[in-house]
Design an enzyme around this catalytic site. Structure first.
Site, PDB file in Angstrom:
ATOM      1  N   GLY A 163       0.795  -1.220   0.000  1.00  0.00           N
ATOM      2  CA  GLY A 163       0.000   0.000   0.000  1.00  0.00           C
ATOM      3  C   GLY A 163       0.829   1.272   0.000  1.00  0.00           C
ATOM      4  N   ARG A 290      -3.500 -10.919  -6.641  1.00  0.00           N
ATOM      5  CA  ARG A 290      -4.917 -10.682  -6.337  1.00  0.00           C
ATOM      6  C   ARG A 290      -5.511  -9.762  -7.387  1.00  0.00           C
ATOM      7  NH1 ARG A 290      -4.538  -5.309  -5.107  1.00  0.00           N
ATOM      8  NH2 ARG A 290      -2.660  -4.680  -4.004  1.00  0.00           N
ATOM      9  N   ARG A 336      -9.966   7.385  -9.301  1.00  0.00           N
ATOM     10  CA  ARG A 336     -10.340   6.894  -7.968  1.00  0.00           C
ATOM     11  C   ARG A 336     -10.981   8.053  -7.217  1.00  0.00           C
ATOM     12  NH1 ARG A 336      -5.974   2.780  -5.396  1.00  0.00           N
ATOM     13  NH2 ARG A 336      -5.367   1.729  -7.320  1.00  0.00           N
TER      14      ARG A 336
HETATM   15  P1  ADP Z   1       3.880  -1.177  -2.092  1.00  0.00           P
HETATM   16  O1  ADP Z   1       3.867  -2.660  -2.017  1.00  0.00           O
HETATM   17  O2  ADP Z   1       3.930  -0.542  -0.750  1.00  0.00           O
HETATM   18  O3  ADP Z   1       2.825  -0.619  -2.980  1.00  0.00           O
HETATM   19  P2  ADP Z   1       5.861  -0.863  -4.211  1.00  0.00           P
HETATM   20  O4  ADP Z   1       7.182  -1.515  -4.201  1.00  0.00           O
HETATM   21  O5  ADP Z   1       4.824  -1.421  -5.135  1.00  0.00           O
HETATM   22  O6  ADP Z   1       5.317  -0.797  -2.721  1.00  0.00           O
HETATM   23  O7  ADP Z   1       6.047   0.670  -4.568  1.00  0.00           O
HETATM   24  C1  ADP Z   1       4.961   1.586  -4.519  1.00  0.00           C
HETATM   25  C2  ADP Z   1       5.338   2.876  -5.209  1.00  0.00           C
HETATM   26  O8  ADP Z   1       6.534   3.432  -4.645  1.00  0.00           O
HETATM   27  C3  ADP Z   1       5.644   2.740  -6.693  1.00  0.00           C
HETATM   28  O9  ADP Z   1       4.494   2.807  -7.469  1.00  0.00           O
HETATM   29  C4  ADP Z   1       6.537   3.948  -6.896  1.00  0.00           C
HETATM   30  O10 ADP Z   1       5.756   5.118  -6.937  1.00  0.00           O
HETATM   31  C5  ADP Z   1       7.346   4.023  -5.635  1.00  0.00           C
HETATM   32  N1  ADP Z   1       8.635   3.295  -5.739  1.00  0.00           N
HETATM   33  C6  ADP Z   1       8.840   1.997  -5.439  1.00  0.00           C
HETATM   34  N2  ADP Z   1      10.126   1.641  -5.642  1.00  0.00           N
HETATM   35  C7  ADP Z   1      10.774   2.739  -6.080  1.00  0.00           C
HETATM   36  C8  ADP Z   1      12.138   3.029  -6.463  1.00  0.00           C
HETATM   37  N3  ADP Z   1      13.086   2.108  -6.424  1.00  0.00           N
HETATM   38  N4  ADP Z   1      12.436   4.285  -6.865  1.00  0.00           N
HETATM   39  C9  ADP Z   1      11.476   5.246  -6.903  1.00  0.00           C
HETATM   40  N5  ADP Z   1      10.194   5.044  -6.551  1.00  0.00           N
HETATM   41  C10 ADP Z   1       9.817   3.817  -6.147  1.00  0.00           C
END
Ligand code: ADP
Length: 446
Positions: A163, A290, A336
């Site tokens: 999240g 999911r 959203r």
């Molecule tokens: P979560 O599981 O909490 O959603 P994610 O790994 O999917 O975490 O990352 C969520 C968001 O965080 C991504 O959509 C992006 O906006 C940002 N993000 C994640 N990893 C990076 C990174 N290495 N560099 C810059 N932004 C990142």
């Protein structure tokens, strides 16, 4: 096919699942907390069972209460929706042990992808490029060494995270020393697990994800991608497909790679692989095992009902079509709509005084709101999804602007005005945005 499905969720997604079941001739059981006695999914379901008080851990996360509800009503399968228990491998396993079918992937795949460190390792082994970093670190010394290897700036992430919460940027060694213990404490509090990993922080990437459907019998297809770069505090605000930031060849490359990887894994059910894209390169960040909030835009351009497919696959049916049979048409965008102040994003629960949803060609509204309904303060603030399809991106934008004008939700504050401002933004209209754009330069300003 199943005769009765229990929906272990609430709000618009519970309604979404109910609708798919109904269209398949399947009876539904709603479970709900006392805060949701009058919820739309409870009203429409064939049967309903109250499973506890408002706090989610005593109701929507209460596994014994949910299993009892399934036993009492004689349900033969459980759809977990999204959030709550949807990515809880133990729940999926227990459901199976009670002679019920879990409508989702195998507990093994949920467990594998739920651990971010293991997920990245697996992705790499399967031939998907990942962001530099990803090793688990348990103390500051290890973190320092890993940061040296990965190179600053880095992002500190929770291995059990989700999240978009619990992430912290460190630009140098001093910041790392400062942020590391805070991130550790946060991960422990939010996710009950203090394990962390570091990743190179990308400056201006786009968030591109690929929707996958696999039947666990050898067939896997993709339903194209989704650009979810419009974010605030790592939370998605609006999604579109196809991405205005990728050319055809780039899209095809990542879609095919994602499908091929899931074929190797023998993946079953719907899933999404998330990537960051920057300067022509894709980096895997995580997989969601999911249904996702933004799945309707993929449905709009393919005509495939993702929830229906999840149910068919869980019942043992093969996919029955190949990649070539899927035709992609036009452009789709989802806004959203949250019960929040559109400038401060403070939650705004309360009674809906007036409600009027837009309609017309190419417009879909997924919402459990109705006039007189009270939005409870206990849960996620998403109250409606406005999903619009057009033959081109431009047509889609014009239609979206028209639909937003028609949408009336009064009595609470919503983010509709924010989306209207977005529709007037030059950069957004040009598709010229990355994951940091909203907070850096827009933030609701015109
Ligand atoms: P979560 O599981 O909490 O959603 P994610 O790994 O999917 O975490 O990352 C969520 C968001 O965080 C991504 O959509 C992006 O906006 C940002 N993000 C994640 N990893 C990076 C990174 N290495 N560099 C810059 N932004 C990142």
């Amino acid at each position: 096919m199943f005769e009765k499905v229990l929906i272990a969720n609430r709000g618009e997604i519970a309604l979404r699942i109910h609708r798919a079941c109904r269209e398949m001739g399947i009876r539904t059981v709603a479970v709900h907390s006392t805060a949701d006695n009058n919820a739309m999914h409870v009203r429409l379901a064939d049967e309903s069972v109250c499973i506890g008080p408002p706090p989610a851990r005593e109701s929507y996360l209460n596994i014994p209460a949910i299993l009892s509800a399934a036993a009492i009503t004689g349900a033969d399968a459980i759809h977990p929706g999204l959030g709550f228990l949807a990515e809880n491998a133990e729940f999926a396993q227990i459901v199976g042990e009670h002679d019920l079918v879990f409508i989702g992937p195998s507990p093994e795949h949920i467990r594998l992808m739920g651990d971010k460190v293991a997920a990245k390792r697996t992705a790499q082994e399967l031939g998907i490029p990942v962001v530099p970093g990803g090793q688990a670190v348990t103390d500051l010394d290890q973190a320092r060494a890993e940061a040296e290897r990965v190179d600053f700036p880095i992002l500190i992430k929770a291995a059990a995270g989700g999240g978009g919460r619990g992430m912290r940027v460190a630009r140098d060694k001093a910041e790392l020393a400062l942020q590391f213990p805070v991130a550790q404490a946060e991960a422990q509090t939010f996710f009950g697990n203090g394990a962390l990993y570091l990743e190179r922080f990308l400056a201006k990437p786009r968030h591109i994800e690929v929707q996958i459907l696999g039947d666990g019998q050898g067939s896997v297809v993709h339903l194209g991608g989704r650009d979810c770069s419009l974010q605030r505090k790592h939370q998605k605000l609006l999604e579109e497909t196809p991405s205005p930031g990728l050319n055809m060849a780039e899209r095809q490359r990542i879609y095919d790679l994602a499908a091929a990887t899931m074929r190797k894994l023998g993946y079953k059910s719907a899933g999404t692989l998330e990537f960051l894209y920057q300067d022509g390169e894709f980096f895997f960040i995580e997989m969601n095992t999911r249904l996702q909030v933004e799945h309707p835009i993929s449905e709009m351009i393919t005509g495939i009902d993702v929830v229906r497919e999840q149910i068919r696959i869980a019942a043992g049916a093969p996919l029955g079509y190949r990649q070539d049979d899927i035709k992609f048409s036009g452009h789709a965008i989802e806004c959203r709509i949250n019960a929040e102040n559109p400038e401060t994003f403070a939650p705004s629960p309360g009674v809906i005084q007036r409600y009027h949803a837009p309609g017309g060609m190419g417009v879909r509204v997924d919402s459990a709101l109705y006039q007189g309904y009270t939005v409870p303060p206990h849960y996620d603030s998403l109250v409606a999804k406005l999903v619009v399809h057009g033959s081109t991106r431009n047509e889609c934008l014009m239609r979206l602007r028209r639909a937003l004008e028609e949408f009336v939700i009064s009595g609470i504050e919503t983010t509709i005005p924010l989306h209207q401002k977005l529709m007037a933004s030059e950069a957004f209209l040009n598709g010229d945005y990355d994951i940091g754009w909203f907070e850096r330069t827009f933030n609701g300003k015109t």
